[in-house]
Scaffold this motif. Structure first.
Motif, mmCIF file in Angstrom:
data_model
loop_
_atom_site.group_PDB
_atom_site.id
_atom_site.type_symbol
_atom_site.label_atom_id
_atom_site.label_comp_id
_atom_site.label_asym_id
_atom_site.label_seq_id
_atom_site.Cartn_x
_atom_site.Cartn_y
_atom_site.Cartn_z
ATOM 1 N N LYS A 118 0.828 -1.208 0.000
ATOM 2 C CA LYS A 118 0.000 0.000 0.000
ATOM 3 C C LYS A 118 0.867 1.264 0.000
ATOM 4 O O LYS A 118 1.905 1.301 0.675
ATOM 5 C CB LYS A 118 -0.851 0.042 1.270
ATOM 6 C CG LYS A 118 -1.941 -1.003 1.333
ATOM 7 C CD LYS A 118 -2.808 -0.733 2.570
ATOM 8 C CE LYS A 118 -3.854 -1.812 2.750
ATOM 9 N NZ LYS A 118 -4.716 -1.547 3.923
ATOM 10 N N THR A 120 0.193 3.800 1.578
ATOM 11 C CA THR A 120 0.113 4.405 2.911
ATOM 12 C C THR A 120 0.991 3.661 3.906
ATOM 13 O O THR A 120 0.971 3.959 5.097
ATOM 14 C CB THR A 120 -1.341 4.384 3.424
ATOM 15 O OG1 THR A 120 -1.820 3.040 3.351
ATOM 16 C CG2 THR A 120 -2.227 5.290 2.605
ATOM 17 N N ARG A 121 1.740 2.682 3.417
ATOM 18 C CA ARG A 121 2.657 1.960 4.304
ATOM 19 C C ARG A 121 4.091 2.206 3.891
ATOM 20 O O ARG A 121 4.395 2.424 2.733
ATOM 21 C CB ARG A 121 2.360 0.459 4.244
ATOM 22 C CG ARG A 121 1.065 0.119 4.930
ATOM 23 C CD ARG A 121 0.765 -1.363 4.855
ATOM 24 N NE ARG A 121 -0.362 -1.684 5.719
ATOM 25 C CZ ARG A 121 -0.995 -2.853 5.727
ATOM 26 N NH1 ARG A 121 -0.612 -3.823 4.918
ATOM 27 N NH2 ARG A 121 -2.004 -3.069 6.539
ATOM 28 N N MET A 122 4.969 2.146 4.884
ATOM 29 C CA MET A 122 6.378 2.428 4.641
ATOM 30 C C MET A 122 7.204 1.148 4.715
ATOM 31 O O MET A 122 6.895 0.249 5.499
ATOM 32 C CB MET A 122 6.912 3.367 5.718
ATOM 33 C CG MET A 122 6.180 4.689 5.861
ATOM 34 S SD MET A 122 6.488 5.779 4.486
ATOM 35 C CE MET A 122 8.219 6.154 4.753
ATOM 36 N N ARG A 124 10.648 -0.390 6.049
ATOM 37 C CA ARG A 124 11.584 -0.050 7.120
ATOM 38 C C ARG A 124 12.991 -0.345 6.603
ATOM 39 O O ARG A 124 13.374 -1.500 6.479
ATOM 40 C CB ARG A 124 11.253 -0.907 8.340
ATOM 41 C CG ARG A 124 11.779 -0.365 9.616
ATOM 42 C CD ARG A 124 11.143 -1.082 10.798
ATOM 43 N NE ARG A 124 9.853 -0.503 11.160
ATOM 44 C CZ ARG A 124 9.061 -1.001 12.097
ATOM 45 N NH1 ARG A 124 9.389 -2.096 12.739
ATOM 46 N NH2 ARG A 124 7.921 -0.405 12.390
ATOM 47 N N GLY A 206 7.953 9.469 6.450
ATOM 48 C CA GLY A 206 6.698 8.840 6.863
ATOM 49 C C GLY A 206 5.496 9.758 6.713
ATOM 50 O O GLY A 206 4.379 9.294 6.450
ATOM 51 N N ALA A 209 3.434 9.153 3.611
ATOM 52 C CA ALA A 209 2.418 8.099 3.664
ATOM 53 C C ALA A 209 1.167 8.604 4.377
ATOM 54 O O ALA A 209 0.032 8.294 3.982
ATOM 55 C CB ALA A 209 2.980 6.871 4.385
#
Lengths: 234, 234
Positions: A118, A120-122, A124, A206, A209
């Protein structure tokens, strides 16, 4: 005209093109970099057309050229890296021999979309952030800043819009920050904010997102952020 | 007067007390919770004094009481958890049996300062965020939201100041979000923003570290954030 010469690595993409357009309009010398020099030159024509249509009186004084990324890097005093996270490492390796004394400004956002996840997700990253990953890949003498993650690329590309966003700048080189601050201030609607050392860049990445999430919820395309409570002049 | 009854768990601390003060002033029924009921009752007196000094005409209609945390939780329809990250797990365990149908709003920020580190650095929690850690610790039927991480506790406590901050709200329960939105709007200067599901809360928590960094750089105490480009009414 600013004495700085800015190369936008990935200047054919939305964010890179938008920044090239805005700086060109402000009279800054801009080099659009691309892996493919032909595409870079096409982007220069597209930029010229956009300025002709919107601000014909300003288009005569612009200075924009298109070059392959490493050649663009070699001629610039500041580089903005505006590429997808999936291309960041390869492109940095291809230009790091050409950096000279230039400042590198990383605008990469490690969105999970790069791996099919997505937006909207990062992801890591081991180093903490895309900018800290960039820091590892270029010579120690190259100042590395992180900036431009949160401004709407769509707003930058639409000259009828004034983007409304603070540019959170992270980095460990104060002189480089001051140079970038001057350049950010040339774009109406953008305000540079010193967000601290490069290790803060993961948070700034971040926020992108988060803004994508907000855009979806509110059905808008241009959300941005402002820092309040600073009592700054201008 | 709102029909909601808000318990502030950790209501004797800066953020919790500031929220209690603002909601009490707005006519909301507030319970200040503390591990020590005596401290809770002292905070109620302090709140009454602050309102008497600043807004005597309003202080007559306030409804504030002080209770031990679990008792406070048992009487409320909404709980705001405003405790240091080092106390979050223990306090949640102490109140989770008393939650009933209440909504839990987690405001905890996992700053590295909790382990003696810098307040501009974050702890990486296994669950992704403090709010997701809270989600694990309370019954599945309890709606969990994340909010109030970014607003200046100092500004909330100073009734001569209007805080200037958006409240980014994350959570997976839409009805709970709407309830919280109404309560946020009762505090002048705060604007609720739907930031998406609870999994976005790690980013919102991180913004607190960023604002602490900005506060230091700009020598201010009240920095906050606003989301731009939303075209919202009011």
């Amino acid at each position: 005209m600013s004495e700085e010469k800015i190369a936008i690595i990935g200047g054919t993409g939305d964010l890179g093109f938008g920044l090239a357009l805005r700086w060109a309009r402000a009279g800054v010398q801009v080099i659009i970099g691309s892996r493919d020099e032909t595409k870079a030159k096409e982007a220069v024509q597209r930029l010229q057309k956009a300025l002709d249509a919107h601000a014909p009186t300003e288009s005569s004084r612009i200075s924009v050229s298109g070059l392959e990324n490493a050649k663009a890097a070699a001629q610039a005093s500041i580089l903005v890296l505006a590429v997808p996270i999936s291309a960041q490492v390869a492109i940095l390796k291809s230009i790091r021999g050409s950096l000279g004394n230039a400042i590198l400004v990383d605008a990469t956002v490690p969105l999970a979309a790069a791996l099919g996840g997505k937006p909207t997700r990062m992801l890591r990253l081991w180093q903490g952030s895309a900018a800290e990953q960039a820091r590892e890949l270029v010579p120690a003498a190259t100042p590395v800043l992180a900036a431009f993650h949160n401004v709407s690329a769509e707003a930058l590309q639409d000259l009828s819009v004034t983007p409304e966003c603070d540019i959170l700048v992270c980095g460990d080189d104060e002189a480089a920050k001051q140079t970038l601050f001057r350049l950010v201030k040339l774009i109406p609607g953008l305000r540079p904010i010193d967000a601290g050392p490069l290790e803060m860049s993961g948070i700034v990445e971040g926020i992108t997102a988060l803004l994508i999430s907000v855009n979806r919820r509110y059905r808008v395309h241009h959300s941005g952020i402002r820092i309040t409570g600073l009592d700054l002049k201008a």
